[in-house]
Structures are given as C-alpha cells and as structure tokens.
Scaffold this motif. Sequence first.
Motif, mmCIF file in Angstrom:
data_model
loop_
_atom_site.group_PDB
_atom_site.id
_atom_site.type_symbol
_atom_site.label_atom_id
_atom_site.label_comp_id
_atom_site.label_asym_id
_atom_site.label_seq_id
_atom_site.Cartn_x
_atom_site.Cartn_y
_atom_site.Cartn_z
ATOM 1 N N LEU A 84 9.231 1.519 2.097
ATOM 2 C CA LEU A 84 9.758 1.721 1.038
ATOM 3 C C LEU A 84 9.649 3.426 0.292
ATOM 4 O O LEU A 84 8.628 3.444 0.451
ATOM 5 N N MET A 85 10.841 4.473 0.944
ATOM 6 C CA MET A 85 10.553 5.946 0.148
ATOM 7 C C MET A 85 11.028 5.566 -0.993
ATOM 8 O O MET A 85 11.801 5.280 -1.612
ATOM 9 N N ARG A 86 10.025 6.558 -2.169
ATOM 10 C CA ARG A 86 10.883 6.726 -3.174
ATOM 11 C C ARG A 86 9.843 7.862 -3.977
ATOM 12 O O ARG A 86 8.706 8.756 -3.537
ATOM 13 N N PHE A 87 11.166 8.248 -4.775
ATOM 14 C CA PHE A 87 10.260 9.754 -5.513
ATOM 15 C C PHE A 87 10.937 9.926 -6.348
ATOM 16 O O PHE A 87 11.999 9.619 -7.018
ATOM 17 N N MET A 88 10.872 11.146 -7.378
ATOM 18 C CA MET A 88 12.072 11.785 -8.371
ATOM 19 C C MET A 88 11.717 13.876 -8.178
ATOM 20 O O MET A 88 11.295 14.192 -7.459
ATOM 21 N N SER A 89 13.685 12.924 -8.549
ATOM 22 C CA SER A 89 13.661 15.065 -7.665
ATOM 23 C C SER A 89 14.840 15.148 -9.239
ATOM 24 O O SER A 89 14.935 14.645 -10.724
ATOM 25 N N ASP A 90 14.336 16.232 -9.468
ATOM 26 C CA ASP A 90 14.946 17.623 -10.479
ATOM 27 C C ASP A 90 15.377 18.293 -9.814
ATOM 28 O O ASP A 90 15.301 19.585 -9.168
ATOM 29 N N TYR A 91 17.233 18.518 -10.049
ATOM 30 C CA TYR A 91 17.870 19.798 -9.285
ATOM 31 C C TYR A 91 18.162 20.643 -10.972
ATOM 32 O O TYR A 91 18.132 20.761 -12.057
ATOM 33 N N ALA A 137 0.927 -1.476 0.043
ATOM 34 C CA ALA A 137 -0.108 -0.292 0.083
ATOM 35 C C ALA A 137 0.969 1.243 0.187
ATOM 36 O O ALA A 137 2.289 1.564 1.072
ATOM 37 N N ASN A 138 0.514 2.229 -0.335
ATOM 38 C CA ASN A 138 0.910 3.466 -0.729
ATOM 39 C C ASN A 138 0.103 4.718 0.477
ATOM 40 O O ASN A 138 -1.016 4.884 0.511
ATOM 41 N N ILE A 139 1.188 4.705 1.571
ATOM 42 C CA ILE A 139 1.041 5.080 2.859
ATOM 43 C C ILE A 139 1.050 6.291 3.312
ATOM 44 O O ILE A 139 0.635 7.075 3.810
ATOM 45 N N TRP A 140 1.209 7.317 1.939
ATOM 46 C CA TRP A 140 1.899 8.679 1.816
ATOM 47 C C TRP A 140 0.470 9.554 2.450
ATOM 48 O O TRP A 140 0.076 9.481 0.853
ATOM 49 N N THR A 141 0.495 10.497 3.204
ATOM 50 C CA THR A 141 -0.827 11.545 3.485
ATOM 51 C C THR A 141 -0.757 12.580 3.308
ATOM 52 O O THR A 141 -1.200 13.670 3.746
ATOM 53 N N VAL A 189 5.974 3.612 0.143
ATOM 54 C CA VAL A 189 5.163 2.041 0.339
ATOM 55 C C VAL A 189 5.221 0.835 1.797
ATOM 56 O O VAL A 189 6.432 1.622 1.963
ATOM 57 N N ARG A 190 4.226 0.751 1.959
ATOM 58 C CA ARG A 190 4.251 -0.324 3.016
ATOM 59 C C ARG A 190 3.870 -1.501 2.243
ATOM 60 O O ARG A 190 2.857 -1.934 1.617
ATOM 61 N N PHE A 191 5.351 -2.366 3.175
ATOM 62 C CA PHE A 191 4.795 -4.269 2.753
ATOM 63 C C PHE A 191 4.555 -4.968 3.979
ATOM 64 O O PHE A 191 5.251 -4.989 4.225
ATOM 65 N N HIS A 192 3.540 -5.743 3.921
ATOM 66 C CA HIS A 192 3.079 -6.738 4.737
ATOM 67 C C HIS A 192 3.826 -7.726 4.582
ATOM 68 O O HIS A 192 3.683 -8.198 3.477
ATOM 69 N N GLN A 193 4.733 -7.964 5.396
ATOM 70 C CA GLN A 193 4.811 -9.076 6.128
ATOM 71 C C GLN A 193 4.410 -10.489 5.837
ATOM 72 O O GLN A 193 3.480 -11.004 5.732
ATOM 73 N N GLN A 194 5.831 -11.280 5.094
ATOM 74 C CA GLN A 194 4.478 -12.182 3.932
ATOM 75 C C GLN A 194 4.628 -13.975 5.732
ATOM 76 O O GLN A 194 5.583 -13.640 6.141
#
Length: 274
Positions: free
Chosen positions: A167-174, A130-134, A251-256
């Motif tokens: 997992l934290m992820r994003f796009m950046s542009d300098y 799940a994407n938990i970013w609020t 992104v949150r990953f539940h443990q399998q």
Amino acid sequence: MNRNWILLLVALFFLVACTPKVPKRFIQPDELEDILVEYHLAKSMASHDKDNQESSEVLQHLYVNAVLQKYGYTQDDFDSSMVYYYTNADRFQEIYERVAERLENQALILGASEGEIGKFSSLDNDGDTANIWTERRTLSLMPIAPYDKWSFVIDADTTYRKGDRFLMRFMSDYVFQDGSKNTILYVAVTYDNDTTISRNIHFSSSGLTQLNIPEYDAANVKQIRGFFYLKGDRDRSTTTRLLFIDNIQLVRFHQQRFESNDEIEKDSLSSDSL
C-alpha cells in the motif's frame, strides 16, 4: 600575498557580484522560507481543527492570512513573490528543499502525526505489517522539466515473503494559482521470475492518496520502483503551480497464514481427549 590566492579572491568576488539578487519588491529567500514553513503548518492546523464550525477551506484561508499578517505581507505580495521564484525554478527548488527538511524535522507536515495518515508512521521495516519506504519522505514538484518527475527504486531483502501485498500512501498539497491539477503515481513490483505487477493512479486534489498493489504468491519480490509525475502545459507558466508531497509511506503486508481444516479438526480432537 601569494598570486594564486589573489586570483582566487578575485574569482570569488566576481562570483558573488554576478549572483542575481532578488528584487526588493519580492519577499527575500530566507524570509520566504520561514513563511512557507508556517504556511504549510497553518494549512495542516486548519484541516485538523475539528472544533471550528467553518469549512476546512475557509479555515485554511484564515490561517494562511494570519501567517502573512505576522510577516507584514498581503496575499498579493505573497502571490507575486511566488510567481517570481517559480519562474526561477532552480532557486525555488532550493528554497523548497530547505522548507521540506524543516517540516520533516518537525514531523507535523499536513497532519503527518495525526489521523488516518499517522497509523503506519511508527512502523519499522520489519514485522507482518511494515513501512518499507527507504527513500525521502517529502518532495516538491513543478510542471517544469526536470522538476516535474521524481523516481524511486527499493530493492527487496530477506524480510519479504511470497504473497506480500503493498500500500503506497502519502499526503499532498497543491499550491496552484490556475491551471488543471493532474499528477500520476506509478508503482511496479518485479519478482524473481521476471513477472511485474504495476499500478498507477491520477490524483488532482490535496489530502490523503493511496494506491494498492495486490499480492502475488508465485515468486519472491525482487524490486519495487516507480515515480511521481506532475503533468503540465508545454509552455512555461508564469503563475505558481506547485505540488508538495509529504509523509510518503510504502506499507508491506505479509499474507495471513491460516491453518487447514484438517489441522483445526486435529487440534479439536486433541482438546476433546484431554
């Protein structure tokens, strides 16, 4: 006319009169906003043009020049205007806030709907992945306080489980005319037994950046917090140094959960007896 209304009108007149205007030799705010929106879209298009034989850097230069030519400006016009607005940080921040909002609405910033960055974009905040970013998905930073740092806090809810990893992820542009590029992302996960697991990463190039936070199954998640910090020289720079961050995801990953050997063996025996 009522005396109070007269005083109010006089005050408004002086407020407008005292508002500093952008010198005519620079690109005006509304037009600069339009150019910056197309500027970022052009760079995104260039980075995803797989059919062209030119390098991504060359393509980006060509696409951006096409945008400037459309509005009748040269690269020097654009650079000098950016320096002017950059040295007026409050005004520049307001412009980039509007740029970010417009790009967010179009959902095209830096390939947000395409490629590797897009694979978690459609997730909601429930489910095993799940994407938990609020918080806000787009932001801009300058190495000038207080615009050099942006913090976030996300409180956990009942959808979190022990053993979740993140997992934290994003796009950046300098957008830098000179100087070293160095931004820190710090993320800390606090659990209800007061344990905190933190990770940080330095990134200095445009593109996709990811930071993993490992699982911890001894307690439940209580809170996730962190910040982006764009490092800069102590002296105020007179050249443009801007970082644009988009499509932020956490992104949150539940443990399998796997069955034990005894359970698998039991199921196997049951199947054989049928």
